[in-house]
Design a protein around this motif. Structure first.
Motif, PDB file in Angstrom:
ATOM      1  N   MET A 224       0.805  -1.203   0.000  1.00  0.00           N
ATOM      2  CA  MET A 224       0.000   0.000   0.000  1.00  0.00           C
ATOM      3  C   MET A 224       0.846   1.264   0.000  1.00  0.00           C
ATOM      4  N   LEU A 225       1.927   1.251   0.789  1.00  0.00           N
ATOM      5  CA  LEU A 225       2.765   2.445   0.926  1.00  0.00           C
ATOM      6  C   LEU A 225       4.237   2.053   0.841  1.00  0.00           C
ATOM      7  N   PRO A 226       5.079   2.978   0.396  1.00  0.00           N
ATOM      8  CA  PRO A 226       6.479   2.631   0.181  1.00  0.00           C
ATOM      9  C   PRO A 226       7.345   2.579   1.433  1.00  0.00           C
ATOM     10  N   ASP A 227       7.071   3.420   2.424  1.00  0.00           N
ATOM     11  CA  ASP A 227       8.049   3.642   3.481  1.00  0.00           C
ATOM     12  C   ASP A 227       7.405   3.671   4.858  1.00  0.00           C
ATOM     13  N   SER A 228       7.774   2.731   5.697  1.00  0.00           N
ATOM     14  CA  SER A 228       7.194   2.637   7.041  1.00  0.00           C
ATOM     15  C   SER A 228       7.657   3.746   7.969  1.00  0.00           C
ATOM     16  N   THR A 229       8.757   4.385   7.651  1.00  0.00           N
ATOM     17  CA  THR A 229       9.294   5.411   8.546  1.00  0.00           C
ATOM     18  C   THR A 229       8.465   6.686   8.544  1.00  0.00           C
ATOM     19  N   THR A 230       7.557   6.815   7.608  1.00  0.00           N
ATOM     20  CA  THR A 230       6.724   8.021   7.556  1.00  0.00           C
ATOM     21  C   THR A 230       5.351   7.798   8.183  1.00  0.00           C
ATOM     22  N   SER A 231       5.174   6.668   8.872  1.00  0.00           N
ATOM     23  CA  SER A 231       3.845   6.330   9.384  1.00  0.00           C
ATOM     24  C   SER A 231       3.506   7.028  10.692  1.00  0.00           C
ATOM     25  N   GLY A 232       4.447   7.694  11.303  1.00  0.00           N
ATOM     26  CA  GLY A 232       4.183   8.393  12.561  1.00  0.00           C
ATOM     27  C   GLY A 232       5.018   7.817  13.690  1.00  0.00           C
ATOM     28  N   ALA A 233       5.711   8.679  14.369  1.00  0.00           N
ATOM     29  CA  ALA A 233       6.605   8.253  15.450  1.00  0.00           C
ATOM     30  C   ALA A 233       5.831   7.596  16.575  1.00  0.00           C
ATOM     31  N   GLY A 234       6.336   6.471  17.034  1.00  0.00           N
ATOM     32  CA  GLY A 234       5.768   5.805  18.183  1.00  0.00           C
ATOM     33  C   GLY A 234       4.518   4.991  17.910  1.00  0.00           C
ATOM     34  N   GLN A 235       4.023   5.010  16.695  1.00  0.00           N
ATOM     35  CA  GLN A 235       2.812   4.250  16.381  1.00  0.00           C
ATOM     36  C   GLN A 235       3.165   2.806  16.029  1.00  0.00           C
ATOM     37  N   VAL A 236       2.299   1.891  16.417  1.00  0.00           N
ATOM     38  CA  VAL A 236       2.447   0.502  16.002  1.00  0.00           C
ATOM     39  C   VAL A 236       1.949   0.424  14.567  1.00  0.00           C
ATOM     40  N   ILE A 237       2.755  -0.157  13.698  1.00  0.00           N
ATOM     41  CA  ILE A 237       2.381  -0.222  12.283  1.00  0.00           C
ATOM     42  C   ILE A 237       2.128  -1.662  11.860  1.00  0.00           C
ATOM     43  N   ASN A 238       1.325  -1.807  10.834  1.00  0.00           N
ATOM     44  CA  ASN A 238       1.144  -3.093  10.177  1.00  0.00           C
ATOM     45  C   ASN A 238       2.269  -3.206   9.153  1.00  0.00           C
ATOM     46  N   ARG A 239       3.272  -4.004   9.441  1.00  0.00           N
ATOM     47  CA  ARG A 239       4.465  -4.095   8.594  1.00  0.00           C
ATOM     48  C   ARG A 239       4.141  -4.564   7.174  1.00  0.00           C
ATOM     49  N   MET A 240       3.018  -5.253   6.994  1.00  0.00           N
ATOM     50  CA  MET A 240       2.674  -5.752   5.666  1.00  0.00           C
ATOM     51  C   MET A 240       2.093  -4.661   4.766  1.00  0.00           C
ATOM     52  N   LYS A 241       1.876  -3.469   5.271  1.00  0.00           N
ATOM     53  CA  LYS A 241       1.378  -2.356   4.456  1.00  0.00           C
ATOM     54  C   LYS A 241       2.496  -1.589   3.746  1.00  0.00           C
ATOM     55  N   PHE A 242       3.732  -1.879   4.084  1.00  0.00           N
ATOM     56  CA  PHE A 242       4.842  -1.062   3.588  1.00  0.00           C
ATOM     57  C   PHE A 242       5.865  -1.921   2.844  1.00  0.00           C
ATOM     58  N   ALA A 243       6.299  -1.448   1.692  1.00  0.00           N
ATOM     59  CA  ALA A 243       7.267  -2.194   0.877  1.00  0.00           C
ATOM     60  C   ALA A 243       8.567  -2.440   1.631  1.00  0.00           C
ATOM     61  N   ASP A 244       9.044  -1.448   2.390  1.00  0.00           N
ATOM     62  CA  ASP A 244      10.346  -1.576   3.046  1.00  0.00           C
ATOM     63  C   ASP A 244      10.349  -2.559   4.212  1.00  0.00           C
ATOM     64  N   THR A 245       9.185  -2.944   4.710  1.00  0.00           N
ATOM     65  CA  THR A 245       9.125  -3.934   5.790  1.00  0.00           C
ATOM     66  C   THR A 245       8.489  -5.247   5.332  1.00  0.00           C
ATOM     67  N   ALA A 246       7.482  -5.177   4.482  1.00  0.00           N
ATOM     68  CA  ALA A 246       6.777  -6.395   4.050  1.00  0.00           C
ATOM     69  C   ALA A 246       7.688  -7.317   3.246  1.00  0.00           C
ATOM     70  N   ILE A 247       8.464  -6.773   2.343  1.00  0.00           N
ATOM     71  CA  ILE A 247       9.297  -7.629   1.492  1.00  0.00           C
ATOM     72  C   ILE A 247      10.373  -8.350   2.305  1.00  0.00           C
ATOM     73  N   PRO A 248      11.133  -7.657   3.161  1.00  0.00           N
ATOM     74  CA  PRO A 248      12.090  -8.411   3.997  1.00  0.00           C
ATOM     75  C   PRO A 248      11.415  -9.425   4.920  1.00  0.00           C
ATOM     76  N   ASP A 249      10.247  -9.089   5.450  1.00  0.00           N
ATOM     77  CA  ASP A 249       9.530 -10.043   6.308  1.00  0.00           C
ATOM     78  C   ASP A 249       9.107 -11.287   5.526  1.00  0.00           C
ATOM     79  N   MET A 250       8.574 -11.093   4.322  1.00  0.00           N
ATOM     80  CA  MET A 250       8.185 -12.243   3.496  1.00  0.00           C
ATOM     81  C   MET A 250       9.407 -13.082   3.125  1.00  0.00           C
ATOM     82  N   TYR A 251      10.500 -12.425   2.808  1.00  0.00           N
ATOM     83  CA  TYR A 251      11.743 -13.115   2.459  1.00  0.00           C
ATOM     84  C   TYR A 251      12.208 -14.007   3.616  1.00  0.00           C
TER      85      TYR A 251
END
Length: 114
Positions: free
Chosen positions: A1-28
């Motif tokens: 859905m989005l390219p970069d998890s670092t722009t999701s807001g400081a201190g917020q819990v994020i869904n790592r599968m929504k972001f290319a920079d976290t979802a791809i390494p996690d799937m790998y």
């Protein structure tokens, strides 16, 4: 859905599968833990359309998503075997895990197999 998890807001819990920079390494990592080997993993990518006529690069999420996906795959040394990205039309993507085929359907561009 989005390219970069670092722009999701400081201190917020994020869904790592929504972001290319976290979802791809996690799937790998998950694929490796399930028995895949580095040399057996390849990618086919689709999406990244510019759905609205917006000229600002900031709002062109499609191009940014494609660039982030390519960067993550390059970092992991995963080759891209096929792609259908960009332009100005939406896609529906179907993946067949039995043979690795990817079907891309679009109301304006028809259907193709990657």
């Amino acid at each position: 859905m989005l390219p970069d998890s670092t722009t999701s807001g400081a201190g917020q819990v994020i869904n790592r599968m929504k972001f290319a920079d976290t979802a791809i390494p996690d799937m790998y990592k998950k694929m490796l833990s399930m028995g895949s080997t580095q040399n057996s993993i390849t990618a086919k990518i689709a999406g990244g359309a510019l759905m609205f006529n917006i000229t600002s690069d900031r709002f062109n999420i499609g191009d940014r998503n494609v660039a982030a996906v390519k960067a993550a795959l390059q970092t992991l040394k995963i080759p891209i075997m096929a792609h259908d990205t960009g332009l100005n039309y939406g896609r529906t993507v179907f993946f067949d895990p039995n043979d690795g085929s990817v079907k891309v359907k679009s109301t304006t561009m028809g259907e193709k197999i990657l």
